[in-house]
Design an enzyme around this catalytic site. Structure first.
Site, PDB file in Angstrom:
ATOM      1  N   GLN A 109       0.839  -1.200   0.000  1.00  0.00           N
ATOM      2  CA  GLN A 109       0.000   0.000   0.000  1.00  0.00           C
ATOM      3  C   GLN A 109       0.875   1.250   0.000  1.00  0.00           C
ATOM      4  O   GLN A 109       1.917   1.286   0.637  1.00  0.00           O
ATOM      5  CB  GLN A 109      -0.870  -0.025   1.261  1.00  0.00           C
ATOM      6  CG  GLN A 109      -2.068   0.880   1.215  1.00  0.00           C
ATOM      7  CD  GLN A 109      -3.059   0.534   2.312  1.00  0.00           C
ATOM      8  OE1 GLN A 109      -3.070  -0.589   2.807  1.00  0.00           O
ATOM      9  NE2 GLN A 109      -3.876   1.476   2.705  1.00  0.00           N
ATOM     10  N   SER A 140       4.215  -6.547   2.785  1.00  0.00           N
ATOM     11  CA  SER A 140       2.893  -6.403   3.405  1.00  0.00           C
ATOM     12  C   SER A 140       1.807  -6.915   2.449  1.00  0.00           C
ATOM     13  O   SER A 140       1.775  -8.092   2.111  1.00  0.00           O
ATOM     14  CB  SER A 140       2.675  -4.947   3.825  1.00  0.00           C
ATOM     15  OG  SER A 140       1.495  -4.797   4.575  1.00  0.00           O
ATOM     16  N   LEU A 141       0.940  -6.023   1.968  1.00  0.00           N
ATOM     17  CA  LEU A 141      -0.063  -6.399   0.973  1.00  0.00           C
ATOM     18  C   LEU A 141       0.559  -7.174  -0.191  1.00  0.00           C
ATOM     19  O   LEU A 141      -0.024  -8.114  -0.734  1.00  0.00           O
ATOM     20  CB  LEU A 141      -0.732  -5.125   0.448  1.00  0.00           C
ATOM     21  CG  LEU A 141      -1.421  -5.187  -0.915  1.00  0.00           C
ATOM     22  CD1 LEU A 141      -2.671  -6.027  -0.824  1.00  0.00           C
ATOM     23  CD2 LEU A 141      -1.718  -3.792  -1.424  1.00  0.00           C
ATOM     24  N   ARG A 159      -9.212  -8.348   3.384  1.00  0.00           N
ATOM     25  CA  ARG A 159      -8.180  -7.748   4.240  1.00  0.00           C
ATOM     26  C   ARG A 159      -8.374  -6.238   4.349  1.00  0.00           C
ATOM     27  O   ARG A 159      -8.319  -5.656   5.433  1.00  0.00           O
ATOM     28  CB  ARG A 159      -6.805  -8.081   3.645  1.00  0.00           C
ATOM     29  CG  ARG A 159      -5.597  -7.551   4.407  1.00  0.00           C
ATOM     30  CD  ARG A 159      -4.341  -7.932   3.617  1.00  0.00           C
ATOM     31  NE  ARG A 159      -3.104  -7.709   4.336  1.00  0.00           N
ATOM     32  CZ  ARG A 159      -2.345  -6.624   4.239  1.00  0.00           C
ATOM     33  NH1 ARG A 159      -2.742  -5.620   3.454  1.00  0.00           N
ATOM     34  NH2 ARG A 159      -1.222  -6.523   4.905  1.00  0.00           N
ATOM     35  N   HIS A 163       0.196  -3.773  11.112  1.00  0.00           N
ATOM     36  CA  HIS A 163       1.234  -4.672  11.637  1.00  0.00           C
ATOM     37  C   HIS A 163       1.530  -4.405  13.118  1.00  0.00           C
ATOM     38  O   HIS A 163       2.684  -4.355  13.536  1.00  0.00           O
ATOM     39  CB  HIS A 163       2.507  -4.585  10.777  1.00  0.00           C
ATOM     40  CG  HIS A 163       2.241  -4.940   9.350  1.00  0.00           C
ATOM     41  ND1 HIS A 163       1.974  -6.226   8.944  1.00  0.00           N
ATOM     42  CD2 HIS A 163       2.139  -4.162   8.234  1.00  0.00           C
ATOM     43  CE1 HIS A 163       1.745  -6.231   7.635  1.00  0.00           C
ATOM     44  NE2 HIS A 163       1.818  -4.994   7.185  1.00  0.00           N
ATOM     45  N   GLN A 208       0.503 -12.294   9.727  1.00  0.00           N
ATOM     46  CA  GLN A 208       1.118 -11.087   9.149  1.00  0.00           C
ATOM     47  C   GLN A 208       0.499  -9.775   9.628  1.00  0.00           C
ATOM     48  O   GLN A 208       1.198  -8.788   9.841  1.00  0.00           O
ATOM     49  CB  GLN A 208       1.041 -11.175   7.616  1.00  0.00           C
ATOM     50  CG  GLN A 208       1.937 -10.190   6.897  1.00  0.00           C
ATOM     51  CD  GLN A 208       1.275  -9.613   5.658  1.00  0.00           C
ATOM     52  OE1 GLN A 208       0.198  -9.036   5.732  1.00  0.00           O
ATOM     53  NE2 GLN A 208       1.928  -9.760   4.520  1.00  0.00           N
TER      54      GLN A 208
END
Length: 295
Positions: free
Chosen positions: A9, A88-89, A113, A198, A247
């Site tokens: 992102q 991440s994503l 998500r 996170h 995650q």
């Protein structure tokens, strides 16, 4: 060995993917399939929307995922990964690219998500900040000092040596930033994000996403996928699922992912998707390897 990496992102921009849609029949087919799955024309927002439109959580994450995955698929025979990873994503993009998730399932999980994270952000006002110019250990130490009940602040993104993003409550982030500047940080920069990604504050989103991940088929990938939770290579479908679930509340160990990929033979990194953020991070992690976009 060739490594393919996928951004997270923040890499989105207006017009992203439009050239692929207009010039590649496979890309157009996949974009239209995405519109159908999502129930709205995300392509209209990606191609013509404003920066503000693209910052909507329900748009940002699937948009970056779509641009990344479709870019990789449209490389044809040039897309021959020995390993993949995503920030991440981007881990969802990496798993689709490696064949562990189908395109459809990957998109559905990314959308779930995004919506779960949006709810968690609204439930607890929170933010993130980038800390520049301190050793990771010092940032960890200060976070531990500030972190207490009702005052959450934790390391969130280990981007490269000297750049660690922290995540938590707004007040806790403010207190940690002051302490980190006093400890010698070159910059402690609050980020324009909607929440504490996170971190433990994402627990409600993790619980919601866990159910969706557990119901999704994950196959053995065609190459190792280096996952954010531990930075290590994974090929076991059940391990991949558990790491994806963990995650959301665990730090992104990007530095460790890249270091382990290089230790395992990667010397050529291709970033698939919008922006050049990962190329910059990889260059700061190891200047001996090549990092570039799709050529």
């Amino acid at each position: 060995m060739k490594a393919f990496v996928f951004p997270g992102q923040g890499a989105q921009f207006s017009g992203m993917g439009k050239d692929l849609y207009e010039n590649n029949a496979k890309a157009k087919e996949l974009f239209e399939k995405a519109n159908e799955i999502l129930g709205f024309r995300i392509t209209d927002i990606m191609f013509e929307g404003s920066d503000e439109d693209l910052r909507q959580t329900k748009v940002t994450q699937p948009a970056v995922f779509l641009h990344s995955v479709i870019s990789a698929f449209c490389m044809g025979d040039a897309f021959q990964p020995d390993m993949t990873a995503g920030h991440s994503l981007g881990e969802f993009s990496a798993l689709v690219a490696a064949g562990a998730l189908s395109f459809e399932d990957g998109l559905k999980l990314v959308y779930a998500r995004a919506m779960a994270m949006q709810k968690a952000c609204e439930a607890a006002p929170s933010t993130m900040a980038a800390i520049i110019g301190l050793p990771d250990e010092k940032v960890e130490e200060v976070c531990a000092e500030v972190n207490r009940e009702g005052n959450v602040v934790v390391p969130a993104n280990y981007n490269n040596p000297g750049q660690l993003v922290i995540s938590g409550n707004i007040d806790a982030i403010g207190e940690a930033c002051e302490k980190l500047k006093a400890a010698g940080a070159k910059r402690a920069l609050p980020l324009k994000v909607g929440g504490a990604f996170h971190s433990p504050l994402m627990q409600p989103a993790k619980d919601e996403l866990q159910a969706a991940i557990e119901q999704t088929e994950v196959k053995t990938p065609k190459c190792p996928v280096y996952q954010n939770v531990d930075g290590k290579a994974h090929t076991d479908a059940q391990e991949i699922k558990q790491n994806l679930i963990a995650q959301l509340t665990s730090p992104v160990r990007w530095t460790q992912c890249v270091q382990n990929m290089i230790a395992d033979g990667a010397d050529d990194f291709t970033e698939c998707g919008p922006g050049k953020a990962l190329q910059g991070m990889i260059a700061k992690i190891n200047r001996e390897v090549t990092a570039h976009g799709i050529v």
